[in-house]
Design an enzyme around this catalytic site. Structure first.
Site, PDB file in Angstrom:
ATOM      1  N   HIS A  44       0.862  -1.160  -0.022  1.00 54.87           N
ATOM      2  CA  HIS A  44      -0.016  -0.067  -0.012  1.00 54.87           C
ATOM      3  C   HIS A  44       1.018   1.283   0.158  1.00 54.87           C
ATOM      4  O   HIS A  44       1.387   1.635   1.240  1.00 54.87           O
ATOM      5  CB  HIS A  44      -1.056  -0.031   1.086  1.00 54.87           C
ATOM      6  CG  HIS A  44      -1.868  -1.094   1.424  1.00 54.87           C
ATOM      7  ND1 HIS A  44      -2.948  -1.377   1.030  1.00 54.87           N
ATOM      8  CD2 HIS A  44      -1.532  -2.424   1.925  1.00 54.87           C
ATOM      9  CE1 HIS A  44      -3.468  -2.452   1.388  1.00 54.87           C
ATOM     10  NE2 HIS A  44      -2.677  -3.239   1.915  1.00 54.87           N
ATOM     11  N   HIS A 292      -4.225   3.129  -3.788  1.00 54.43           N
ATOM     12  CA  HIS A 292      -4.107   2.736  -2.155  1.00 54.43           C
ATOM     13  C   HIS A 292      -3.764   1.327  -2.166  1.00 54.43           C
ATOM     14  O   HIS A 292      -2.899   1.277  -1.119  1.00 54.43           O
ATOM     15  CB  HIS A 292      -5.780   2.723  -1.928  1.00 54.43           C
ATOM     16  CG  HIS A 292      -5.849   2.058  -0.736  1.00 54.43           C
ATOM     17  ND1 HIS A 292      -5.264   2.564   0.500  1.00 54.43           N
ATOM     18  CD2 HIS A 292      -6.609   1.121  -0.249  1.00 54.43           C
ATOM     19  CE1 HIS A 292      -6.020   1.886   1.431  1.00 54.43           C
ATOM     20  NE2 HIS A 292      -6.327   0.945   0.938  1.00 54.43           N
ATOM     21  N   GLU A 442     -15.071  -5.142  26.348  1.00 55.35           N
ATOM     22  CA  GLU A 442     -14.107  -6.159  26.244  1.00 55.35           C
ATOM     23  C   GLU A 442     -13.372  -6.178  25.344  1.00 55.35           C
ATOM     24  O   GLU A 442     -11.963  -6.395  25.403  1.00 55.35           O
ATOM     25  CB  GLU A 442     -15.084  -7.531  26.062  1.00 55.35           C
ATOM     26  CG  GLU A 442     -15.951  -7.857  27.247  1.00 55.35           C
ATOM     27  CD  GLU A 442     -17.202  -7.535  27.246  1.00 55.35           C
ATOM     28  OE1 GLU A 442     -18.154  -7.821  28.257  1.00 55.35           O
ATOM     29  OE2 GLU A 442     -17.647  -6.749  26.150  1.00 55.35           O
ATOM     30  N   HIS A 503     -24.971 -17.194  27.801  1.00 54.22           N
ATOM     31  CA  HIS A 503     -23.843 -16.793  28.682  1.00 54.22           C
ATOM     32  C   HIS A 503     -23.230 -18.253  29.222  1.00 54.22           C
ATOM     33  O   HIS A 503     -22.330 -18.011  30.059  1.00 54.22           O
ATOM     34  CB  HIS A 503     -24.645 -16.194  30.072  1.00 54.22           C
ATOM     35  CG  HIS A 503     -24.785 -14.788  29.922  1.00 54.22           C
ATOM     36  ND1 HIS A 503     -25.911 -14.289  28.890  1.00 54.22           N
ATOM     37  CD2 HIS A 503     -24.430 -13.775  30.741  1.00 54.22           C
ATOM     38  CE1 HIS A 503     -25.839 -13.058  28.954  1.00 54.22           C
ATOM     39  NE2 HIS A 503     -25.092 -12.653  30.209  1.00 54.22           N
TER      40      HIS A 503
END
Length: 698
Positions: A44, A292, A442, A503
């Site tokens: 790039h 790019h 998290e 959970h």
């Protein structure tokens, strides 16, 4: 100080300065990026070319970094979060003349990035891989590439500096006062982890942190308006950041003014939005996809070099005067500061020898003498204690002996037991606190912890096991970077009970075990939990996951069973059996106690049973074959594994004739006893499976 109610637009006349040494350095960076990508036919070039002016300005005018001492503890950090623009960083490291050091800080006698290294961009075994890699290339502060991670790491680095300053700085002795600079892209700021981390940084008012946002309007699919049209600067102002806008990346004077405003701001982090044209200099339309992400092509390179008044046929040209100017600017400012710091540290050691010794240990990734002594010894107890509870007790026994052990949870410390008792919280009004509050973030928690580990601290994190999915990218990067982070996960199984399948982790153990270099430890009782913490902290070049129960686990009688320090070999024979067993029961975590109960029942019928506790596959696989065969004799084919998780992978230990008692579906919402009965985690089911495998093995 910048007015926070408005965004400051810093603008000056476009500065070309054709013929100046600054301009020559900028064009050197650009042409190196073009030539390296073209030779590799991969990479790039656009972003390195666009950001060359502001990178050159930052490094030559502001960055405090001594190339001869790249591990100077008080150096400024430069993080390239947009790691796809790696040639920008490699060019800077080369021009700066950074000297390579090994893991012990000893110079190897070679440059960190030579011109030959740049010519080997993206090639096998080179020091210039496609994305910057920590430990591989001196001068790379963290591994970047997955977008947003470098942003998160930088918050950990800035947080660490604040904690180090609070602990070690004394009147007349400024040991730590460095800044953290980040170059980030549209892609970084689209990723949620950067937003989470920015929110944390704003809340903590980390005024030593500066993000420079390359707003070039281009992503791989095309222009950013396809998916991204928010006012990013306003978003950061809402996070509590000082926000500045530089209208043109070519305007180096405006950028310098923005950096000065950052350095004058002492109550919040700074966000500098810089507008750039990607791939500047290419004769094709500015901002094209080709500029790019692809090799630009020989003709386009020739055209770009011509626009810089650069020799069109020259490849990998580094004018000596450009390199000399760059090095002298950096060294002239930084070396004197570093030498003064070294001299100050000698005086500091005379007045504060204990703190100076801590600094020495932290620099060398060593632990204090006796750090693992006088830890809790849990007596036998049939009722037992949850391994998360035991973990909290061990953590609090370790904390006074290891002052730079600090961490926290994603708003769950009462459940994960990851708070250090009687220690203050780390907040903007007390940067010496040891209990971190990451909030319900998290992903950022993991990436911030990695940044802390890159800044000499020993961080830990805490959340429920099922939410390891939210932080898998930084866990994976911790393993790649060999960062000794302790990731604490509680509520590790269907034992969560009534909270139900959302959970109750099922596949998470398998997913984490699949990460190379990650030590996943699921201890079977309180004493194994103590040993798990010792294993995690003794490891200085790998991260660990401590997988802990919500429910109480029986504390085994170690006069009847083998000592818990067998954990350090990953798997060990728990029962004191004689001769070759008829069947082997292998278990982890909460199922170790179940295996012992089943063994007792089988023994009543005359069956010789061996119980193996296997808390860490990672550590077990490191043992030699003779030891592994002593634990799991090849001649004994009747084997049963017991674990309240996915069964993938257990065939390596039980063989094709063995049985796996595990989870092949998601869990359910019910009291734990009902769940264990429903999914087969009972003594009778284990006994039945053992007898079936013995019959099959005949």
């Amino acid at each position: 100080m910048a007015d926070t109610d408005t965004m400051d637009h810093v603008s000056h006349a476009r500065v070309r300065e054709d013929g100046s040494l600054d301009r020559k350095v900028i064009d050197t960076i650009r042409t190196l990026a073009m030539d390296a990508v073209q030779k590799a036919n991969s990479g790039h070039p656009g972003t390195p070319m666009a950001l060359a002016p502001i990178a050159e300005t930052l490094w030559t005018k502001f960055l405090r970094y001594d190339p001869s001492k790249p591990d100077w503890m008080n150096r400024d950090r430069f993080v390239l979060s947009c790691g796809h623009a790696s040639m920008l960083l490699y060019a800077l490291i080369h021009l700066a003349g950074i000297e390579e050091i090994d893991a012990d800080g000893t110079k190897t006698g070679r440059p960190a990035v030579s011109l030959d290294d740049i010519k080997q961009f993206r090639q096998l075994s080179s020091r210039t891989p496609g994305h910057p890699e920590y430990r591989l290339t001196t001068g790379v502060e963290t591994t970047t590439g997955p977008l947003g991670q470098g942003c998160g790491n930088s918050v950990g680095m800035a947080l660490a500096e604040r904690w180090l300053a609070a602990r070690f700085n004394k009147p007349g002795f400024t040991v730590f006062d460095h800044d953290v600079y980040v170059f980030c892209s549209d892609g970084d700021l689209m990723e949620g982890v950067a937003s989470e981390a920015a929110s944390v940084a704003g809340h903590l008012k980390l005024s030593n942190l500066c993000w420079v946002y390359d707003s070039n309007g281009i992503t791989i699919e095309g222009g950013t308006p396809l998916a991204f049209d928010e006012d990013v600067a306003e978003r950061f102002r809402a996070y509590g950041w000082n926000t500045l806008v530089v209208e043109d990346a070519e305007d180096t004077a405006a950028f310098a003014s923005a950096i000065k405003q950052f350095r004058a701001t002492d109550d919040r982090p700074t966000f500098i939005l810089v507008r750039s044209v990607i791939g500047i200099g290419f004769p094709t339309r500015a901002g094209t996809h080709k500029a790019h992400s692809d090799a630009p092509g020989e003709e386009e390179i020739r055209g770009a070099k011509k626009s810089y008044d650069w020799p069109e046929d020259a490849q990998f040209l580094v004018p000596p005067e450009a390199k000399q100017y760059f090095q002298e600017a950096l060294v002239g400012r930084s070396t004197a500061l570093r030498e003064e710091w070294d001299a100050m540290l000698v005086r500091y050691a005379e007045q504060f020898p204990d703190l100076a010794e801590e600094l020495r240990l932290m620099r060398r990734s060593e632990l204090p003498q006796g750090w693992d002594q006088d830890l809790p010894d849990f007596p036998p107890d049939a009722k037992g204690i949850a391994s998360r509870e035991a973990s909290g007790k061990v953590l609090n026994a370790l904390a006074p002996k290891l002052p730079w052990l600090l961490g926290g949870s994603a708003d769950l410390s009462p459940s994960t037991k990851t708070d250090i008792k009687d220690a203050p919280s780390f907040e903007f009004n007390d940067y010496g606190g040891r209990n971190l509050h990451f909030g319900i973030r998290e992903h950022a928690m993991g990436s911030i912890a990695n940044g802390m580990a890159a800044s000499y601290l020993r961080p830990y994190t805490g959340t429920f096991m099922v939410f390891s999915d939210y932080m898998r990218p930084p866990i994976r990067l911790a393993a790649i970077m060999e960062m000794p982070v302790a990731f604490v996960f509680t509520h590790d199984s269907i034992g969560v009970g009534e909270d139900g399948p959302t959970h109750q982790p099922i596949e998470q153990l398998t997913a984490l075990r699949a990460i190379p270099g990650l030590n996943v430890i699921r201890p079977g009782d309180a004493n194994e939990t103590r040993e798990a913490w010792k294993s995690a902290l003794a490891a200085t070049r790998e991260p660990s996951c401590l997988v802990l129960s919500r429910q109480a686990l029986p504390t085994l009688d170690r006069t009847k069973y083998a000592p818990a320090d067998g954990l350090h070999r990953g798997g060990y024979v728990l029962t004191k059996d004689e001769g070759e067993p008829d069947v082997i029961l292998v278990a982890t975590g909460s199922e170790v106690g179940l295996a012992c109960q089943a063994a007792d029942k089988l023994a009543e019928g005359g069956t010789k049973v061996r119980v193996v506790s296997m808390p860490s596959w990672h550590l077990y696989e490191k043992q030699d074959q003779a030891f592994r065969d002593s634990v799991l004799p090849p001649s004994v084919r009747a084997r049963v594994s017991i674990e309240q998780g996915g069964t993938i992978g257990w065939d390596r230990y039980v063989g094709f004739e063995g049985r796996t008692i595990g989870m092949t579906t998601f869990g359910a919402s019910a009291p734990i006893a009902k769940l264990q009965e429903k999914f087969g985690f009972t003594v009778d089911k284990v006994v039945e499976a053992a007898r079936e495998t013995m019959e099959k093995a005949k």
